[in-house]
Design an enzyme around this catalytic site. Structure first.
Site, PDB file in Angstrom:
ATOM      1  N   ASP A  88      29.924  30.834   6.934  1.00 52.95           N
ATOM      2  CA  ASP A  88      28.738  31.515   6.404  1.00 52.95           C
ATOM      3  C   ASP A  88      27.616  31.419   7.424  1.00 52.95           C
ATOM      4  O   ASP A  88      27.303  30.344   7.919  1.00 52.95           O
ATOM      5  CB  ASP A  88      28.292  30.869   5.085  1.00 52.95           C
ATOM      6  CG  ASP A  88      27.229  31.712   4.430  1.00 52.95           C
ATOM      7  OD1 ASP A  88      27.539  32.852   4.037  1.00 52.95           O
ATOM      8  OD2 ASP A  88      26.064  31.251   4.333  1.00 52.95           O
ATOM      9  N   ASP A 473      80.763  59.670  22.495  1.00 54.91           N
ATOM     10  CA  ASP A 473      81.215  58.273  22.477  1.00 54.91           C
ATOM     11  C   ASP A 473      82.745  58.246  22.517  1.00 54.91           C
ATOM     12  O   ASP A 473      83.394  59.305  22.442  1.00 54.91           O
ATOM     13  CB  ASP A 473      80.674  57.541  21.237  1.00 54.91           C
ATOM     14  CG  ASP A 473      80.398  56.070  21.543  1.00 54.91           C
ATOM     15  OD1 ASP A 473      81.220  55.448  22.254  1.00 54.91           O
ATOM     16  OD2 ASP A 473      79.367  55.541  21.099  1.00 54.91           O
ATOM     17  N   GLY A 499      84.813  61.090  24.124  1.00 53.41           N
ATOM     18  CA  GLY A 499      85.006  61.061  25.582  1.00 53.41           C
ATOM     19  C   GLY A 499      84.633  59.707  26.152  1.00 53.41           C
ATOM     20  O   GLY A 499      84.076  58.858  25.451  1.00 53.41           O
ATOM     21  N   ASP A 500      84.973  59.545  27.421  1.00 50.66           N
ATOM     22  CA  ASP A 500      84.695  58.272  28.087  1.00 50.66           C
ATOM     23  C   ASP A 500      83.615  58.502  29.148  1.00 50.66           C
ATOM     24  O   ASP A 500      83.793  59.338  30.054  1.00 50.66           O
ATOM     25  CB  ASP A 500      85.997  57.774  28.744  1.00 50.66           C
ATOM     26  CG  ASP A 500      85.842  56.362  29.266  1.00 50.66           C
ATOM     27  OD1 ASP A 500      84.686  55.968  29.564  1.00 50.66           O
ATOM     28  OD2 ASP A 500      86.864  55.658  29.359  1.00 50.66           O
TER      29      ASP A 500
END
Ligand SMILES: Cc1cn([C@@H]2O[C@H](COP(=O)(O)OP(=O)(O)OP(=O)(O)O)[C@@H](O)[C@H]2O)c(=O)[nH]c1=O
Length: 613
Positions: A88, A473, A499-500
């Site tokens: 305060d 992926d 796919g790779d």
């Protein structure tokens, strides 16, 4: 940045600032303190005449503000925070106490009284330590005040009214703000400036030093414990002191919640603010690293036993009830729950154990932000891989979980699913941040390489109505991707292509995306892959990389405390790259306009555009 010898004393405590003052909030957060703000409802109406001096009034008001909040929080949750801070500020001039003006006329009266004179600004502060015993709130109050002398110039009527009309005086004691326009009224200040602004930071730090380093009787060394995951039997043990949150003098002797950082016994008391530390520091980070696996295993085990699911649906529950639900021993369950509470994963009160918000959100198995799958992956294959790390190092093998080692075509469906669940949880959590880190609306087709379940792809099409996204992926992954759902609507603009990455040609797209994939890859593989992608990109095509940024890098970026080199708790593959490193690599690979951003406090996102050859 946090000065450990001072504000660091409160680091592992739940601290509440019982004040609505934005200035107090700013002063304390600038000092590095972490706290919640719960404004006090205490009415500042104590009878001023009954106090022997103005400062006594300020101190009592500060105390009542803090106690009201402690009490209210205790009533609400049957659990008060560890520490509540109240303050305060008043202005005293010629025996009068001035608080905040009630209206413009009141501000005028106050400021004319201060014009051309010296006055005192007092801030009373109360630091209330709380603990709960038998359901009752116990408090220990430390209080103090600081006085600063301020001299005002003679104020013309015109200046006075201009200032009042600015609106600045209305929420400030004495009707002025020294930190802003009110600074122009001030001829000089004697004492702590921040005390005038609303919080005597320097004195507060000294008070912390006094509270947390109270001298012990000679010849009574503090115990150092080595079993660093403590059993927590009472709420007060959940604070960072073994002896209980209510006794700050004992607070530095025990183990921190989470059990990671034993404190050193000290022969000489140490601190900033006047006292010196003659002892070299102990290797706290090192001990924390040695211990870290115990905390991880507790979290992973509680996840596996569905503790967070049970408590999410039915908490708070007693240890006996939880034991029944998870079909485990009462003693073992109680210990597990206590340690979870000590780690901050659960709350413990007289009504029993309940989930913290984080636990319900991320550790229960349902919900959009659940990381339950990631926890299971760590508890299973990752844990297994790291158990045999020595062998992997001797043999030069990858630090990869066994089921994933043999090559995708040999993965069992369950191993693939387990990996996908982990990836799915993390993707869902980060997708929004990745999707919006940059404006991707100029792109019309994107390809998420290693896009797994399509969680990010779905978020992207939701965010960009003209975007088509291909998830690329391994065939084994794509086959199972349909089993996973996200909160985003399934969209025809998301396509899955098997796919790779390292051998097959990539689907055409004008934006390629990698997310949380590259951090474990050795540098040569990473370079090879990115240059392949660079080769597939047409001029103007984009490459977006999003990687988890370890907390330590965040700290370094913000100038916060550093660990010694090598002491890192995340990023156990190669040392994670900084956005600067990714940026330089992308530039070398022929990308331009490379920009980096931080997202969600945990990700580095980098975007580059393929330059014309
Ligand atoms: C002299 C001076 C005061 N203040 C502000 O005045 C309020 C005092 O009132 P309080 O009753 O102590 O606090 P509050 O604002 O009502 O908040 P709470 O703690 O919730 O009672 C506090 O804000 C202070 O910063 C300034 O910002 N600058 C100055 O130069």
């Amino acid at each position: 940045m946090l000065l450990r010898p001072v504000i660091g004393k409160l680091q592992h405590k739940r601290v509440v600032l019982a004040s609505s003052s934005p200035r107090r909030r700013e002063i304390l957060s600038n000092a590095g303190l972490r706290f919640e703000v719960v404004p006090s409802r205490f009415k500042e109406k104590l009878h001023k005449g009954s106090f022997a001096a103005p400062h006594a009034y300020a101190v009592e008001t500060a105390k009542q503000k803090a106690l009201e909040v402690a009490d209210r929080m205790h009533q609400k949750d049957l659990r008060a925070p560890d520490v509540v801070i109240g303050a305060d500020t008043i202005v005293a001039v010629g025996g009068l106490i001035l608080e905040k003006p009630v209206d413009k006329q009141d501000a005028y009266r106050m400021l004319s009284r201060l014009s051309g004179k010296e006055h005192s600004v007092f801030t009373g502060v109360a630091i209330v330590h709380c603990c709960t015993r038998d359901g009752q709130l116990d408090t220990e109050v430390s209080e103090f005040y600081e006085e600063t002398t301020v001299k005002f110039s003679e104020l013309s009527e015109e200046l006075l009214w201009e200032y009042i009309d600015s609106g600045e005086p209305m929420d400030k004691a004495g009707g002025y703000g020294i930190q802003a326009l009110g600074g122009m009224l001030v001829e000089y200040v004697r004492g702590d400036f921040l005390n005038v602004v609303g919080f005597p930071l320097n004195r507060f730090c000294k008070e912390l030093a006094r509270l947390y380093h109270a001298p012990r009787a000679p010849g009574t060394p503090r115990p150092v414990q080595h079993d660093s995951i403590p059993a927590v039997d009472t709420f007060e043990d959940l604070s960072d002191s073994k002896g209980g949150g209510s006794d700050p003098a004992r607070a530095s002797g025990g183990l921190q919640a989470g059990g990671a950082r034993p404190q050193a016994p000290r022969t000489q008391e140490a601190d900033l603010n006047g006292v010196t530390d003659s002892q070299p520091g102990l290797p706290a980070g090192l001990l924390e690293l040695m211990d870290g696996f115990k905390a991880s295993k507790v979290l992973l085990t509680a996840c596996k036993l569905q503790v967070f699911d049970v408590l999410k649906d039915r908490g708070p529950l007693s240890a006996t009830d939880v034991a029944r639900e998870i079909d485990a021993s009462v003693g073992g369950t109680a210990r597990l729950l206590d340690v979870c509470a000590a780690l901050g994963l659960l709350d413990k009160s007289d009504r029993g154990y309940s989930n913290t918000e984080t636990a319900s959100l991320h550790l229960a198995s349902d919900g959009e932000q659940s990381l339950h799958g990631l926890a299971a992956y760590h508890d299973g294959p990752v844990w297994g891989a790291f158990t045999h790390l020595g062998r992997a190092v001797r043999e030069g093998a990858a630090w990869t979980p066994e089921p994933l080692l043999q090559g995708p075509h040999k993965w069992s469906t369950e191993a693939t699913l387990q990996f996908m669940r982990a990836s799915h949880g993390l993707s869902k959590l980060t997708a929004q941040h990745v999707a919006t880190a940059f404006d991707l609306s100029p792109f019309t087709s994107a390809c998420h390489l290693g896009g797994c379940t399509g969680a990010l792809a779905h978020k992207l099409v939701q965010e960009y109505p003209h975007l088509q996204v291909t998830v690329f992926d391994l065939p084994e992954v794509i086959k199972l991707a349909g089993d996973f759902q996200t909160d985003a609507q399934p969209s025809e603009r998301v396509h899955f292509v098997p796919g790779d990455l390292s051998s097959d040609s990539l689907p055409p797209a004008d934006l390629y995306i990698f997310c949380s994939l590259l951090h474990d890859w050795p540098d040569d593989r990473l370079h090879g892959l990115l240059s392949r992608i660079s080769g597939s990109c047409k001029p103007g095509a984009g490459l977006l990389l999003a990687e988890l940024a370890p907390a330590e890098e965040e700290e370094e970026a913000s100038g916060a405390a550093r660990r010694p080199p090598g002491l890192r708790t995340r990023g156990v593959g190669r040392r994670p790259w900084s956005p600067g490193q990714y940026r330089r690599l992308l530039q070398r690979l022929g990308f331009q306009d490379v920009q980096a951003a931080r997202a969600g406090g945990l990700l580095h996102v980098v975007l580059g555009t393929r330059a014309p050859p």
